[in-house]
Design a protein around this motif. Structure first.
Motif, PDB file in Angstrom:
ATOM      1  N   ILE A 127     -13.244 -11.052  -0.714  1.00 41.81           N
ATOM      2  CA  ILE A 127     -13.085  -9.752  -1.364  1.00 41.81           C
ATOM      3  C   ILE A 127     -12.666  -9.950  -2.812  1.00 41.81           C
ATOM      4  CG2 ILE A 127     -11.769  -7.580  -1.370  1.00 41.81           C
ATOM      5  CD1 ILE A 127     -11.302  -8.069   1.656  1.00 41.81           C
ATOM      6  N   ALA A 128     -13.304  -9.192  -3.709  1.00 45.65           N
ATOM      7  CA  ALA A 128     -12.868  -9.091  -5.105  1.00 45.65           C
ATOM      8  C   ALA A 128     -12.283  -7.702  -5.292  1.00 45.65           C
ATOM      9  CB  ALA A 128     -14.038  -9.315  -6.059  1.00 45.65           C
ATOM     10  N   HIS A 129     -11.059  -7.634  -5.807  1.00 44.12           N
ATOM     11  CA  HIS A 129     -10.325  -6.365  -5.900  1.00 44.12           C
ATOM     12  C   HIS A 129     -10.032  -6.026  -7.354  1.00 44.12           C
ATOM     13  CE1 HIS A 129      -6.395  -3.989  -4.967  1.00 44.12           C
ATOM     14  NE2 HIS A 129      -7.434  -3.181  -4.970  1.00 44.12           N
ATOM     15  N   LEU A 130     -10.324  -4.790  -7.734  1.00 43.31           N
ATOM     16  CA  LEU A 130     -10.053  -4.285  -9.073  1.00 43.31           C
ATOM     17  C   LEU A 130      -8.876  -3.321  -9.039  1.00 43.31           C
ATOM     18  CD1 LEU A 130     -13.147  -5.123  -8.981  1.00 43.31           C
ATOM     19  CD2 LEU A 130     -13.475  -3.476 -10.831  1.00 43.31           C
ATOM     20  N   HIS A 131      -8.054  -3.353 -10.078  1.00 37.91           N
ATOM     21  CA  HIS A 131      -6.908  -2.464 -10.259  1.00 37.91           C
ATOM     22  C   HIS A 131      -5.781  -2.745  -9.268  1.00 37.91           C
ATOM     23  CE1 HIS A 131      -7.895   0.372 -13.507  1.00 37.91           C
ATOM     24  NE2 HIS A 131      -9.155   0.156 -13.164  1.00 37.91           N
ATOM     25  N   GLY A 132      -5.610  -3.995  -8.897  1.00 33.97           N
ATOM     26  CA  GLY A 132      -4.444  -4.375  -8.113  1.00 33.97           C
ATOM     27  C   GLY A 132      -3.219  -4.495  -9.002  1.00 33.97           C
ATOM     28  N   GLY A 133      -2.043  -4.627  -8.364  1.00 31.37           N
ATOM     29  CA  GLY A 133      -0.803  -4.853  -9.071  1.00 31.37           C
ATOM     30  C   GLY A 133      -0.169  -3.619  -9.684  1.00 31.37           C
ATOM     31  N   GLU A 134      -0.828  -2.471  -9.569  1.00 32.59           N
ATOM     32  CA  GLU A 134      -0.312  -1.252 -10.185  1.00 32.59           C
ATOM     33  C   GLU A 134       0.694  -0.578  -9.258  1.00 32.59           C
ATOM     34  OE1 GLU A 134      -3.638   1.067 -11.620  1.00 32.59           O
ATOM     35  OE2 GLU A 134      -4.551  -0.700 -12.556  1.00 32.59           O
ATOM     36  N   LEU A 135       1.432   0.362  -9.805  1.00 29.93           N
ATOM     37  CA  LEU A 135       2.439   1.090  -9.033  1.00 29.93           C
ATOM     38  C   LEU A 135       2.166   2.586  -9.125  1.00 29.93           C
ATOM     39  CD1 LEU A 135       5.699  -0.758 -10.162  1.00 29.93           C
ATOM     40  CD2 LEU A 135       4.386  -1.134  -8.063  1.00 29.93           C
ATOM     41  N   THR A 136       2.237   3.261  -7.991  1.00 27.48           N
ATOM     42  CA  THR A 136       2.153   4.725  -7.937  1.00 27.48           C
ATOM     43  C   THR A 136       3.128   5.182  -6.860  1.00 27.48           C
ATOM     44  OG1 THR A 136       0.231   4.520  -6.455  1.00 27.48           O
ATOM     45  CG2 THR A 136      -0.225   4.931  -8.777  1.00 27.48           C
ATOM     46  N   TYR A 137       4.378   5.312  -7.238  1.00 25.67           N
ATOM     47  CA  TYR A 137       5.446   5.536  -6.267  1.00 25.67           C
ATOM     48  C   TYR A 137       5.272   6.847  -5.494  1.00 25.67           C
ATOM     49  CZ  TYR A 137       8.011   1.747  -8.559  1.00 25.67           C
ATOM     50  OH  TYR A 137       8.400   0.541  -9.069  1.00 25.67           O
ATOM     51  N   GLY A 138       4.570   7.818  -6.082  1.00 24.49           N
ATOM     52  CA  GLY A 138       4.476   9.120  -5.441  1.00 24.49           C
ATOM     53  C   GLY A 138       3.350   9.264  -4.446  1.00 24.49           C
ATOM     54  N   ALA A 139       2.670   8.173  -4.095  1.00 25.28           N
ATOM     55  CA  ALA A 139       1.537   8.264  -3.166  1.00 25.28           C
ATOM     56  C   ALA A 139       1.564   7.096  -2.188  1.00 25.28           C
ATOM     57  CB  ALA A 139       0.209   8.271  -3.928  1.00 25.28           C
ATOM     58  N   ARG A 150       3.386  11.253  -8.520  1.00 25.20           N
ATOM     59  CA  ARG A 150       2.194  10.594  -7.974  1.00 25.20           C
ATOM     60  C   ARG A 150       1.805   9.331  -8.748  1.00 25.20           C
ATOM     61  NH1 ARG A 150      -3.509  10.698  -7.843  1.00 25.20           N
ATOM     62  NH2 ARG A 150      -4.311  10.484  -5.705  1.00 25.20           N
ATOM     63  N   GLN A 151       1.895   9.374 -10.065  1.00 26.80           N
ATOM     64  CA  GLN A 151       1.524   8.219 -10.878  1.00 26.80           C
ATOM     65  C   GLN A 151       2.744   7.450 -11.398  1.00 26.80           C
ATOM     66  OE1 GLN A 151      -1.545   7.319 -11.010  1.00 26.80           O
ATOM     67  NE2 GLN A 151      -2.441   9.187 -10.143  1.00 26.80           N
ATOM     68  N   ALA A 152       3.921   7.765 -10.874  1.00 28.72           N
ATOM     69  CA  ALA A 152       5.142   7.100 -11.343  1.00 28.72           C
ATOM     70  C   ALA A 152       5.043   5.594 -11.145  1.00 28.72           C
ATOM     71  CB  ALA A 152       6.357   7.651 -10.607  1.00 28.72           C
ATOM     72  N   GLY A 153       5.370   4.842 -12.171  1.00 34.44           N
ATOM     73  CA  GLY A 153       5.308   3.388 -12.110  1.00 34.44           C
ATOM     74  C   GLY A 153       4.181   2.797 -12.926  1.00 34.44           C
TER      75      GLY A 153
END
Length: 385
Positions: free
Chosen positions: A121-133, A312-315
């Motif tokens: 698997i190749a994964h895009l947009h890993g490592g991000e944070l979205t505390y509200g979801a 939702r997008q916090a972090g």
């Protein structure tokens, strides 16, 4: 010939993946196979698989799994059904590699199925944070099932390595959505207004609101606060796009459609605008309001203020052009007023976007084409010293 399967379950995700799909199609030694599912296949979410067909991109597997996305039971039922049907589809396609973007529950089910089928698997947009979801948990779980990682910033690359991934397989490449801003031919102000059913030069706010699945408030209460705030800006029309297929999403869309039908002078509701019209609408808006990731990742490159509401997008890493505020109507009003001031609009026009890097899709393609997949599939846990 290397076969690469690209997975897409939402309109937003496909809009981001499209330049990568096009770039891979130009590679003579790559066979691209598209697996389309989730809200793409649901009439209630605009049946956006048709947008893919209209782009001239072949849909090799169209898998219906979306049940009653208005409830938690609908979501986990779709996840279970998806794991079965995605596994069957992957066995039919037999790809050498699966490409996934983001953090949706559909992508989690596809990653789990690919893991069982021993497909890298190749994964895009890993490592991000979205505390509200709840997507936050899905994203990190997908990271641990993946073998190649394409992060959008250096901070996110570091977090993927912190999760135990091999640094040689983790790349900070920027965001495909920003590449869209640079490459998609946007409509001018007058054509945008015509397509949005607005009078020329009518000021408007562009709003998108998804359920914050870890908020203390219900989806209905979240939406009430937003609509109460938007009603205060009587000199602006509100152009609003549909919520995604999370629990509570259908209720939000139903209420938005009803609001637009009752108040056509103030509201325009579109289930989906598509990439070109959405970016054009954002470019010419007075501000972009809501809790969509696009307001944080793509909109700063358009030089337009964003108001990010709630947790939702916090972090997420964000540009100076993004104003964050609480979920109550008073704070939303205050944030929108700030965004509309000449001083803040000037700041937004100059603000640097941390997700903006040149050649994003080219960098991803280079790794997808050249990597030794056999060696890469033997994952180990990378301990940081």
């Amino acid at each position: 010939m290397r076969t690469i399967c690209i997975f897409t379950g939402t309109r937003a995700e496909y809009g981001l993946l499209r330049p990568l799909i096009r770039a891979l199609e130009r590679e003579s030694e790559i066979a691209v196979r598209l697996l389309v599912t989730g809200s793409h296949c649901a009439d209630t979410h605009g049946a956006t698989w048709r947008e893919i067909a209209e782009d001239g991109i072949a849909v090799h597997e169209r898998i219906e799994v979306l049940m009653d996305s208005a409830t938690h039971a609908g979501v986990y039922t779709a996840m279970g059904l998806g794991m079965i049907r995605y596994g069957d589809a992957l066995m039919r396609i037999a790809p050498d590699l699966l490409v996934l973007l983001g953090d949706r529950y559909e992508a989690f089910s596809a990653a789990a199925a690919a893991t069982v089928c021993t497909i890298p698997i190749a994964h895009l947009h890993g490592g991000e944070l979205t505390y509200g979801a709840i997507d936050d948990s899905f994203r990190h779980a997908i990271t641990k099932m993946s073998h190649l990682h394409f992060a959008s910033t250096d901070a996110y690359r570091d977090r993927i390595i912190q999760l135990g991934e091999d640094p040689d397989c983790v790349f900070a490449v920027g965001a495909l959505g920003v590449e869209n801003v640079r490459s998609v031919e946007l409509h001018d102000e007058y054509e945008t207004a015509r397509r949005l059913r607005l009078e020329p030069r009518q000021p408007y706010l562009l709003a998108t609101f998804h359920p914050a699945t870890r908020s203390a408030l219900s989806a209905e209460d979240q939406l009430d606060a937003l609509l109460d705030a938007l009603d205060r800006f009587e000199d602006h029309v509100v152009v609003v796009t549909g919520a995604n297929a999370d629990a509570g999403g259908l209720s939000i869309n139903r209420r938005l459609a009803e609001r637009a039908a009752r108040n056509p002078e103030r509201y325009r509701f579109f289930m989906s605008l598509g990439t070109q019209l959405y970016l054009s609408a954002a470019r010419h808006a007075s501000a972009v309001v809501g809790n969509s990731s696009s307001a944080i990742i793509e909109v700063p490159s358009l030089g337009v203020p964003s108001v990010d509401i709630g947790p939702r997008q916090a972090g997420r890493v964000r540009a100076e052009s993004v104003i964050s505020c609480g979920e109550d109507s008073a704070r939303i009003v205050e944030a929108i007023r700030q965004a509309l001031t000449p001083g803040f609009r000037d700041l937004a026009a100059r603000a640097a976007n941390p997700y903006d890097r040149p050649g994003t899709s080219a960098k991803i393609v280079r790794e997808l084409v050249s990597r030794d997949l056999t060696a890469m599939s033997l994952k180990t846990f990378h301990d940081r010293c």
